[in-house]
Design a protein around this motif. Sequence first.
Motif, PDB file in Angstrom:
ATOM      1  N   VAL A  21     103.144  30.740 -11.860  1.00 49.04           N
ATOM      2  CA  VAL A  21     104.477  30.529 -11.326  1.00 49.04           C
ATOM      3  C   VAL A  21     105.551  30.827 -12.375  1.00 49.04           C
ATOM      4  O   VAL A  21     106.543  31.479 -12.058  1.00 49.04           O
ATOM      5  CB  VAL A  21     104.619  29.117 -10.724  1.00 49.04           C
ATOM      6  N   PRO A  22     105.389  30.394 -13.639  1.00 50.94           N
ATOM      7  CA  PRO A  22     106.426  30.704 -14.621  1.00 50.94           C
ATOM      8  C   PRO A  22     106.689  32.209 -14.782  1.00 50.94           C
ATOM      9  O   PRO A  22     107.838  32.630 -14.936  1.00 50.94           O
ATOM     10  CB  PRO A  22     105.893  30.095 -15.915  1.00 50.94           C
ATOM     11  N   LYS A  23     105.631  33.003 -14.714  1.00 53.62           N
ATOM     12  CA  LYS A  23     105.790  34.458 -14.819  1.00 53.62           C
ATOM     13  C   LYS A  23     106.633  34.986 -13.653  1.00 53.62           C
ATOM     14  O   LYS A  23     107.537  35.796 -13.840  1.00 53.62           O
ATOM     15  CB  LYS A  23     104.410  35.133 -14.818  1.00 53.62           C
ATOM     16  N   VAL A  81     105.580  31.032  -2.544  1.00 49.94           N
ATOM     17  CA  VAL A  81     106.376  30.812  -3.761  1.00 49.94           C
ATOM     18  C   VAL A  81     107.323  31.994  -3.962  1.00 49.94           C
ATOM     19  O   VAL A  81     108.518  31.815  -4.238  1.00 49.94           O
ATOM     20  CB  VAL A  81     105.465  30.620  -4.993  1.00 49.94           C
ATOM     21  N   ILE A  82     106.800  33.188  -3.798  1.00 49.99           N
ATOM     22  CA  ILE A  82     107.617  34.397  -3.960  1.00 49.99           C
ATOM     23  C   ILE A  82     108.743  34.413  -2.932  1.00 49.99           C
ATOM     24  O   ILE A  82     109.903  34.692  -3.275  1.00 49.99           O
ATOM     25  CB  ILE A  82     106.735  35.663  -3.853  1.00 49.99           C
ATOM     26  N   ASP A  83     108.439  34.117  -1.690  1.00 47.91           N
ATOM     27  CA  ASP A  83     109.468  34.089  -0.645  1.00 47.91           C
ATOM     28  C   ASP A  83     110.551  33.052  -0.948  1.00 47.91           C
ATOM     29  O   ASP A  83     111.745  33.306  -0.748  1.00 47.91           O
ATOM     30  CB  ASP A  83     108.846  33.812   0.724  1.00 47.91           C
ATOM     31  N   THR A  84     110.148  31.895  -1.441  1.00 47.70           N
ATOM     32  CA  THR A  84     111.116  30.849  -1.788  1.00 47.70           C
ATOM     33  C   THR A  84     112.013  31.320  -2.928  1.00 47.70           C
ATOM     34  O   THR A  84     113.235  31.117  -2.899  1.00 47.70           O
ATOM     35  CB  THR A  84     110.396  29.541  -2.172  1.00 47.70           C
ATOM     36  N   ASN A 139     109.787  43.792  -5.990  1.00 45.06           N
ATOM     37  CA  ASN A 139     108.651  44.535  -5.463  1.00 45.06           C
ATOM     38  C   ASN A 139     107.373  43.968  -6.075  1.00 45.06           C
ATOM     39  O   ASN A 139     107.184  44.026  -7.284  1.00 45.06           O
ATOM     40  CB  ASN A 139     108.792  46.026  -5.791  1.00 45.06           C
ATOM     41  N   VAL A 140     106.513  43.401  -5.224  1.00 45.59           N
ATOM     42  CA  VAL A 140     105.270  42.794  -5.684  1.00 45.59           C
ATOM     43  C   VAL A 140     104.137  43.777  -5.450  1.00 45.59           C
ATOM     44  O   VAL A 140     103.892  44.202  -4.324  1.00 45.59           O
ATOM     45  CB  VAL A 140     104.985  41.471  -4.943  1.00 45.59           C
ATOM     46  N   THR A 141     103.450  44.116  -6.528  1.00 39.19           N
ATOM     47  CA  THR A 141     102.298  44.997  -6.461  1.00 39.19           C
ATOM     48  C   THR A 141     101.054  44.190  -6.815  1.00 39.19           C
ATOM     49  O   THR A 141     101.052  43.450  -7.801  1.00 39.19           O
ATOM     50  CB  THR A 141     102.435  46.162  -7.465  1.00 39.19           C
ATOM     51  N   ILE A 142     100.023  44.330  -5.996  1.00 32.91           N
ATOM     52  CA  ILE A 142      98.758  43.662  -6.277  1.00 32.91           C
ATOM     53  C   ILE A 142      97.947  44.558  -7.206  1.00 32.91           C
ATOM     54  O   ILE A 142      97.606  45.681  -6.852  1.00 32.91           O
ATOM     55  CB  ILE A 142      97.963  43.374  -4.983  1.00 32.91           C
ATOM     56  N   ASN A 143      97.668  44.049  -8.398  1.00 33.68           N
ATOM     57  CA  ASN A 143      96.861  44.777  -9.365  1.00 33.68           C
ATOM     58  C   ASN A 143      95.418  44.298  -9.210  1.00 33.68           C
ATOM     59  O   ASN A 143      95.123  43.132  -9.476  1.00 33.68           O
ATOM     60  CB  ASN A 143      97.365  44.501 -10.782  1.00 33.68           C
ATOM     61  N   ASP A 183     114.606  33.721  -1.708  1.00 38.25           N
ATOM     62  CA  ASP A 183     115.676  32.994  -1.035  1.00 38.25           C
ATOM     63  C   ASP A 183     116.605  32.307  -2.033  1.00 38.25           C
ATOM     64  O   ASP A 183     117.828  32.384  -1.914  1.00 38.25           O
ATOM     65  CB  ASP A 183     115.067  31.977  -0.071  1.00 38.25           C
ATOM     66  N   LEU A 184     116.044  31.649  -3.019  1.00 38.37           N
ATOM     67  CA  LEU A 184     116.845  30.908  -4.003  1.00 38.37           C
ATOM     68  C   LEU A 184     117.665  31.811  -4.910  1.00 38.37           C
ATOM     69  O   LEU A 184     118.770  31.452  -5.327  1.00 38.37           O
ATOM     70  CB  LEU A 184     115.940  30.031  -4.873  1.00 38.37           C
ATOM     71  N   SER A 185     117.138  32.975  -5.217  1.00 35.61           N
ATOM     72  CA  SER A 185     117.786  33.857  -6.198  1.00 35.61           C
ATOM     73  C   SER A 185     118.629  34.958  -5.574  1.00 35.61           C
ATOM     74  O   SER A 185     119.365  35.643  -6.280  1.00 35.61           O
ATOM     75  CB  SER A 185     116.723  34.503  -7.087  1.00 35.61           C
TER      76      SER A 185
END
Length: 121
Positions: free
Chosen positions: A1-3, A61-64, A74-78, A67-69
Amino acid sequence: VPKIVKHFAQSQSAIELGNIHVVREFSDLRDAVENYAALMDCNATGVVNLCTGQAVSVADVIDTLRDLSDHDLNVTINPEFVRPTDIPRLVGNPTLLQKLTGRTAAFDLRATLADMLKTAA
């Protein structure tokens, strides 16, 4: 989450992650500290789960954070970050903790993420 928070706080354009569909429980450190203190005050013995019982996916978490920011990322699955032995859902049961301490989480995930965004900027 911090990342993930750091990427949003810095308005970065992209991030590489592993499996974002795993479901986890994310606890605020402030709640964990209060739970430890409450358990010491009630002289609890044995195993007690420090948890909320609230399941959240990394995608949520990403969606939240989006919304907050007011920032999109762009999220890439490695595939190298995907753990083949990852447990799909890992969430604790807070029943004993609540019985012993009378506590429930004071910080919901949205508030925690908002505070993390403020301090990560």
